[in-house]
Design a protein around this motif. Structure first.
Motif, short mmCIF file in Angstrom:
data_model
loop_
_atom_site.label_atom_id
_atom_site.label_comp_id
_atom_site.label_asym_id
_atom_site.label_seq_id
_atom_site.Cartn_x
_atom_site.Cartn_y
_atom_site.Cartn_z
N ILE A 37 -0.61 24.19 56.53
CA ILE A 37 -0.45 23.64 55.18
C ILE A 37 0.67 22.61 55.16
N ASN A 38 0.41 21.47 54.54
CA ASN A 38 1.43 20.44 54.36
C ASN A 38 2.18 20.76 53.07
N TRP A 39 3.39 21.28 53.19
CA TRP A 39 4.16 21.73 52.03
C TRP A 39 4.85 20.58 51.32
N LYS A 40 4.82 19.39 51.90
CA LYS A 40 5.48 18.23 51.29
C LYS A 40 4.61 17.56 50.23
N GLU A 41 3.31 17.84 50.22
CA GLU A 41 2.40 17.21 49.28
C GLU A 41 1.64 18.26 48.50
N VAL A 42 1.23 17.88 47.30
CA VAL A 42 0.44 18.77 46.46
C VAL A 42 -1.00 18.27 46.39
N ASP A 43 -1.91 19.14 46.01
CA ASP A 43 -3.31 18.76 45.89
C ASP A 43 -3.53 17.92 44.63
N GLU A 44 -2.90 18.32 43.55
CA GLU A 44 -2.99 17.60 42.27
C GLU A 44 -1.57 17.39 41.74
N ASN A 56 -9.73 8.99 39.48
CA ASN A 56 -9.10 8.83 40.77
C ASN A 56 -7.74 9.53 40.80
N LYS A 57 -7.45 10.23 41.89
CA LYS A 57 -6.18 10.95 42.03
C LYS A 57 -4.99 10.00 41.99
N THR A 58 -5.10 8.86 42.63
CA THR A 58 -4.02 7.88 42.65
C THR A 58 -3.79 7.30 41.27
N GLN A 59 -4.86 7.04 40.53
CA GLN A 59 -4.72 6.51 39.17
C GLN A 59 -4.07 7.53 38.25
N ARG A 60 -4.43 8.81 38.40
CA ARG A 60 -3.81 9.86 37.58
C ARG A 60 -2.32 9.96 37.88
N GLN A 61 -1.95 9.87 39.16
CA GLN A 61 -0.54 9.93 39.54
C GLN A 61 0.21 8.73 38.96
N GLN A 62 -0.34 7.54 39.09
CA GLN A 62 0.28 6.32 38.56
C GLN A 62 0.43 6.42 37.04
N ASN A 136 0.80 19.21 32.49
CA ASN A 136 0.12 20.14 33.40
C ASN A 136 0.86 20.11 34.73
N PRO A 137 1.31 21.26 35.24
CA PRO A 137 2.09 21.26 36.48
C PRO A 137 1.24 20.86 37.68
N ALA A 138 1.91 20.56 38.77
CA ALA A 138 1.22 20.20 40.01
C ALA A 138 0.48 21.43 40.54
N ILE A 139 -0.57 21.17 41.30
CA ILE A 139 -1.41 22.24 41.85
C ILE A 139 -1.41 22.13 43.37
N LYS A 140 -1.18 23.26 44.01
CA LYS A 140 -1.29 23.36 45.47
C LYS A 140 -2.19 24.54 45.78
N ARG A 141 -3.33 24.27 46.34
CA ARG A 141 -4.32 25.29 46.71
C ARG A 141 -4.70 26.16 45.52
N GLY A 142 -4.84 25.52 44.36
CA GLY A 142 -5.29 26.22 43.16
C GLY A 142 -4.20 26.95 42.40
N ILE A 143 -2.95 26.83 42.84
CA ILE A 143 -1.84 27.55 42.20
C ILE A 143 -0.85 26.52 41.65
N PRO A 144 -0.39 26.68 40.39
CA PRO A 144 0.65 25.78 39.87
C PRO A 144 1.94 25.94 40.65
N VAL A 145 2.57 24.83 41.01
CA VAL A 145 3.80 24.86 41.80
C VAL A 145 4.87 23.98 41.16
#
Length: 158
Positions: A37-44, A56-62, A136-145
Motif C-alpha cells: 500500500i502506498n501510504w503517501k497517497e489517497v484513493d479519493e 475526473n479525479k484530477t479535476q475534483r482535486q483541483q 467529504n474526507p479523503a478515502i483510502k481503500r474505502g475508509i475515510p482518513v
C-alpha cells in the motif's frame, strides 16, 4: 494392463504430495499487503459537494483546492490582517481534514518570522476560519482518513 492401472493409481496417490504448497500465515499476508500500500497517497481526495459532480479525479482535486483557497481568501479579506501587516501578502496555511469531516487550520510561518506577531495572526485566523461548508474526507481503500496539506493563501488588499 492391470499393472498399468495399478501403476497409475500408485502414481496418483504418491504424486499429490508434490502439489502441496505451503500456505502463508495470516500475519505474513497482512505484512505483504501493508508493504504494497502506498501510504503517501489517497484513493479519493477530500472534496466539497460541488466538486463531487466532476468526473475526473484530477479535476475534483483541483476544484477542491481552488474552492478552499477562495473561501479562506474571502474570510480573510474582511479582516484587519492586511492593514496590520501590509507586507504580508501570502500566508501558508496547514489544513488538516479529519475522518469525521472536521477541519483544522494552522498558519505556517518561516523560522525567522520575528517581524510578525504570530500569536496575533494565529488568533485572527482561528476567529475567521470557521463555518465552512461540509467537506467529504479523503478515502483510502474505502475508509475515510486524515489528510494534511499546506495551502498558500493570498491576502487581497481591497
Amino acid at each position: 494392463m492391470k499393472h498399468y492401472y495399478f501403476f497409475l493409481v500408485f502414481l496418483l496417490f504418491t504424486s499429490c504430495q508434490h502439489f502441496e504448497k505451503q500456505v502463508p500465515s495470516e500475519k505474513e499476508l497482512l505484512q505483504k499487503e501493508l508493504k504494497a500500500i502506498n501510504w503517501k497517497e489517497v484513493d479519493e481526495y477530500p472534496s466539497f459537494k460541488d466538486c463531487d459532480k466532476l468526473g475526473n479525479k484530477t479535476q475534483r482535486q483541483q476544484c477542491f483546492f481552488e474552492y478552499l483557497a477562495q473561501l479562506i481568501q474571502e474570510k480573510l479579506s474582511i479582516d484587519t490582517l492586511s492593514i496590520l501587516y501590509p507586507e504580508l501578502d501570502t500566508i501558508e496555511v496547514k489544513v488538516t481534514i479529519f475522518p469525521n469531516a472536521k477541519m483544522k487550520f494552522e498558519p505556517q510561518f518561516p523560522k525567522d518570522s520575528v517581524a510578525y506577531d504570530t500569536i496575533k495572526i494565529d488568533s485572527i485566523l482561528n476567529a475567521r476560519l470557521v463555518d465552512f461548508p461540509k467537506v467529504n474526507p479523503a478515502i483510502k481503500r474505502g475508509i475515510p482518513v486524515k489528510t494534511q496539506f499546506i495551502l498558500p493563501v493570498i491576502i487581497k488588499v481591497e
